[in-house]
Design an enzyme around this catalytic site. Sequence first.
Site, PDB file in Angstrom:
ATOM      1  N   GLU A 150      -0.894  -8.703   4.944  1.00 52.95           N
ATOM      2  CA  GLU A 150      -0.797  -8.811   6.410  1.00 52.95           C
ATOM      3  C   GLU A 150      -2.171  -8.744   7.077  1.00 52.95           C
ATOM      4  O   GLU A 150      -2.297  -9.007   8.264  1.00 52.95           O
ATOM      5  CB  GLU A 150       0.143  -7.723   6.961  1.00 52.95           C
ATOM      6  N   HIS A 198      -3.325  -5.777   0.962  1.00 57.63           N
ATOM      7  CA  HIS A 198      -2.661  -5.963   2.256  1.00 57.63           C
ATOM      8  C   HIS A 198      -2.598  -7.436   2.649  1.00 57.63           C
ATOM      9  O   HIS A 198      -3.500  -7.923   3.339  1.00 57.63           O
ATOM     10  CB  HIS A 198      -3.453  -5.223   3.342  1.00 57.63           C
ATOM     11  N   CYS A 209       0.848  -1.197   0.000  1.00 53.47           N
ATOM     12  CA  CYS A 209       0.000   0.000   0.000  1.00 53.47           C
ATOM     13  C   CYS A 209       0.887   1.252   0.000  1.00 53.47           C
ATOM     14  O   CYS A 209       1.574   1.506  -0.969  1.00 53.47           O
ATOM     15  CB  CYS A 209      -0.974  -0.061   1.169  1.00 53.47           C
TER      16      CYS A 209
END
Lengths: 79, 225
Positions: B199, B197, B89
């Site tokens: 994560e 993302h 990002c």
Amino acid sequence: MKVHIHVSLKPGVLDPQGRAIHHELEALGFAGVNDVRAGKLIELDVADDTSDDDLDQMCRKLLANMVIENYRIEKLETA
Amino acid sequence: MSFRSAVITFPGSNCDRDMAEALAKVSGSAPLRVWHGDAELPEKLDFIALPGGFSYGDYLRSGAMAARSPIMKAVIAAAERGVPVLGVCNGFQVLTESGLLPGALMRNASQNFICRTVALKVENNQSLFTGGYEAGETIHIPVAHHDGNFFADEDTLDRLEGEGRVAFRYLESCNGSRRDIAGILNQAGNVLGMMPHPERAIEPEHGGTDGRTLFENAVHGLVHA
């Protein structure tokens, strides 16, 4: 010395912001707007002996992203 | 052998903790936390992560200020030595602004902030980051960004495609990215930038675990190397 740096999107790079402004102008009833491109104006106050090369480097290294933007350096007359 | 990773925090980063958690969970060792103003990275790093967020308030352009912060000189040098670098990002924006990856991330074509889980196609499964996926596999990873509209000129896009450097592609209309590109690799394959993302897709409670594969492959690929 006052310097204006005009940063604009390169031709052919889609400008969503300009498109939204264009749409809004039409919604307000302004006819005959063919296109809108939005850019940035960065005002610098620099030492009088700042070289053209330094100004150019400021643009290339930070103020403009050369992948998507063009810049124009405008030195203003000091009153 | 423990896995030594670092998560860089810039003023305005907000996914650094999520990134650190993901790396800790998958590798078993907590990443070192590095501040943007540091001039040097910890020694002998196996992995560097640039997290999401709004570094420097997105002033001038997203990632522009962070890309020129003191720590990025060290990150660029490490990337050039072959240390794996993942930018997610805002981290992807920092990687393009720093010149480690080509192109630029512009305002979403819709002008809207987009926050939802999207379907991605794994285009290249030969990299350290993507080797755990099947080529052409569909995965689901959340996106949350305002400036994710990937732009590069046609020659650069052709080169990226030709060299297999498109890692992920959106399988649905997302942000206006050229050729629906969601993530790209550098020429050497040790730097990955992506808007989605991974994560945020580590535990079943996240709604999916498709991001875990990326970290697992990076961690285990390195430990076995």
